[in-house]
Design an enzyme around this catalytic site. Structure first.
Site, PDB file in Angstrom:
ATOM      1  N   ASP A 112       3.310  -4.189  -0.404  1.00  0.00           N
ATOM      2  CA  ASP A 112       2.858  -4.893   0.799  1.00  0.00           C
ATOM      3  C   ASP A 112       1.620  -5.745   0.559  1.00  0.00           C
ATOM      4  O   ASP A 112       0.884  -5.578  -0.412  1.00  0.00           O
ATOM      5  CB  ASP A 112       2.582  -3.900   1.927  1.00  0.00           C
ATOM      6  CG  ASP A 112       1.538  -2.855   1.545  1.00  0.00           C
ATOM      7  OD1 ASP A 112       1.574  -2.375   0.392  1.00  0.00           O
ATOM      8  OD2 ASP A 112       0.691  -2.507   2.390  1.00  0.00           O
ATOM      9  N   GLU A 170       1.328   0.426   1.724  1.00  0.00           N
ATOM     10  CA  GLU A 170       0.163   1.164   1.231  1.00  0.00           C
ATOM     11  C   GLU A 170      -1.090   0.801   2.004  1.00  0.00           C
ATOM     12  O   GLU A 170      -1.939   1.649   2.264  1.00  0.00           O
ATOM     13  CB  GLU A 170      -0.043   0.880  -0.265  1.00  0.00           C
ATOM     14  CG  GLU A 170      -1.142   1.717  -0.912  1.00  0.00           C
ATOM     15  CD  GLU A 170      -2.548   1.226  -0.626  1.00  0.00           C
ATOM     16  OE1 GLU A 170      -3.447   2.065  -0.398  1.00  0.00           O
ATOM     17  OE2 GLU A 170      -2.764   0.000  -0.619  1.00  0.00           O
TER      18      GLU A 170
END
Length: 424
Positions: A112, A170
């Site tokens: 991400d 994350e």
């Protein structure tokens, strides 16, 4: 400081095998494609599609849609790890008593990006307004893809199974825990896990590897204070929420200085304080918010307890009321001694020593790799990626963050050698 370490230009790439060095242009291509199309947590649809396409192209078995956008690739080695039975005329039969369950090593990479507007003027800059890979996760994904490709082409080099976990979110709200709950560490069961973080706090050619705590627990709190508003010229008729809040901010600093053992590192930071709208009005409510960081898991009980006690005591002394919302986000990243030593031994073969390995590298930053490390033994380590000579030394989460892409090949080499060492 970066200046205390070797210059990035002095990195010896001869320690990276030729086949991985020849993969470097593709690693850069994958990383830059991902960088151009960053996606926030649990929305990594284009990223997951790209990963799945590559894995399918290479004939790698994988499962998609785990914890929304996560992917797990499974690569089975073909090297025999069993002793041969002698005297049977064929030399290939196995003694049943010697047969053991093949080991499983997992490699984790996060996918991400961050809600940051990129300021880099590069051909591969983000094409998504307000979203940027400002922490290196595009590089992590490219390294994991390169590792998957190499291992799929060299299955004869290891006997067990390698799981490569492409994890969403994350940066928040956290994708590791839901992936674990979805069973990514099972069927087959994972024996150990490793992962890396490109790290602009270290220059290219260095590795941050240590046993024990590497990164801190990440927790947050929001406290709403309820006083009694009134005219700024008539304070005795009020309960000033700002005065209460100010005393709380000051008192919270005593937790680290007076309640935490000086040997233990911890941080209590108030980063937000909102109250009032007019200069001549005493605000009836105030809100403060902050973050808590620590390495020692035992502080996970002490610090929130003391925060609540301090807030309760100050509010009671001023006849104010409060609501406290305390959230434990990620536990500390704690490396297993044996796996960390294995990773360190691999690192010694790749980077120059002794300056190449930074054993005491720690940060109060948090990472949800910690959930994987709580579930199975493992090691998370830093891969130096800064090159000040090229202007590639901006810190993580900065709108001009970028890194020396030479680190991509080094990351693949580290992972591949860790696989080989794990099964040796």
């Amino acid at each position: 400081m970066i200046s205390t370490f070797p210059n990035a230009a002095a990195v010896d790439l001869s320690r990276i095998r030729l086949e991985i060095r020849s993969l470097q242009p593709r690693l850069v291509e994958w990383r830059r494609k991902l960088h151009q199309h960053p996606e926030l947590g649990f929305k990594e649809n284009l990223t997951a599609e790209f990963i799945s396409q590559k894995l399918s192209e290479w004939g790698i078995t994988h499962q998609t849609g785990i914890a929304k956008t996560g992917i797990v690739a499974t690569i089975e080695g073909k090297k025999s790890s069993f002793p041969l039975q002698k005297g049977d005329g064929r030399g290939i039969a196995l003694e049943q008593s010697h047969i053991q369950k093949p080991k499983v090593l997992a490699i984790r990479a996060d996918m991400d990006a961050l809600p940051i507007q990129e300021e880099n003027d590069v051909p591969y800059r983000s094409q998504h307004d307000g979203i940027m890979h400002a922490c290196g996760h595009d590089g992590h994904t490219a390294i994991a893809l390169g590792t998957a490709y190499y291992l799929s082409q060299h299955r004869e080099a290891f006997p067990g199974t390698v799981k490569i976990i492409f994890q969403p979110a994350e940066e928040g709200p956290g994708g590791a825990k839901p992936m674990i709950e979805a069973g990514v560490l099972n069927n087959p069961d994972v024996d150990a896990i490793i992962g890396l973080h490109l790290w602009n706090n270290l220059p290219l050619g260095t590795l941050g590897i240590r046993t024990g705590a590497l990164m801190a627990a990440t927790e947050s709190f929001i406290c709403k204070i309820y006083g009694k508003g009134g005219h700024g010229a008539i304070p005795h008729q009020t309960v000033d929420s700002i005065v209460v809040g100010a005393q709380i901010v000051n008192a919270l600093q005593t937790i680290v200085s007076r309640n935490v053992n000086p040997i233990d590192s911890a941080v209590v930071t108030v980063g937000r304080f909102h109250a009032g709208k007019a200069v001549n009005v005493i605000a009836d409510t105030a809100e403060i918010g902050g973050t808590v960081r620590y390495f020692n898991p035992e502080l996970g009980k002490l610090i929130p307890q003391r925060i609540d006690q301090i807030i309760a005591g100050i509010c009671a002394s001023h006849a104010a009321k409060y609501e406290l919302d305390y959230k434990g986000l990620y536990p500390p990243v704690i490396n297993n001694t044996d796996i960390a030593e294995m990773v360190r031994s691999v690192g010694l073969d790749i980077v120059e020593t002794p300056l190449g390995i930074v054993p005491e590298c720690q940060t109060m930053g948090g990472e949800d790799m910690s959930f994987f490390l709580q579930a199975v033994p493992g090691c998370y380590f830093f891969l130096g990626s800064a090159n000040p000579d090229l202007g590639l030394a901006y810190p993580h989460h900065h709108p001009r963050f970028d890194f020396d892409e030479t680190a991509l090949g080094m990351g693949v080499e580290m992972f591949v050698r860790c696989v080989e060492k794990f099964y040796a």
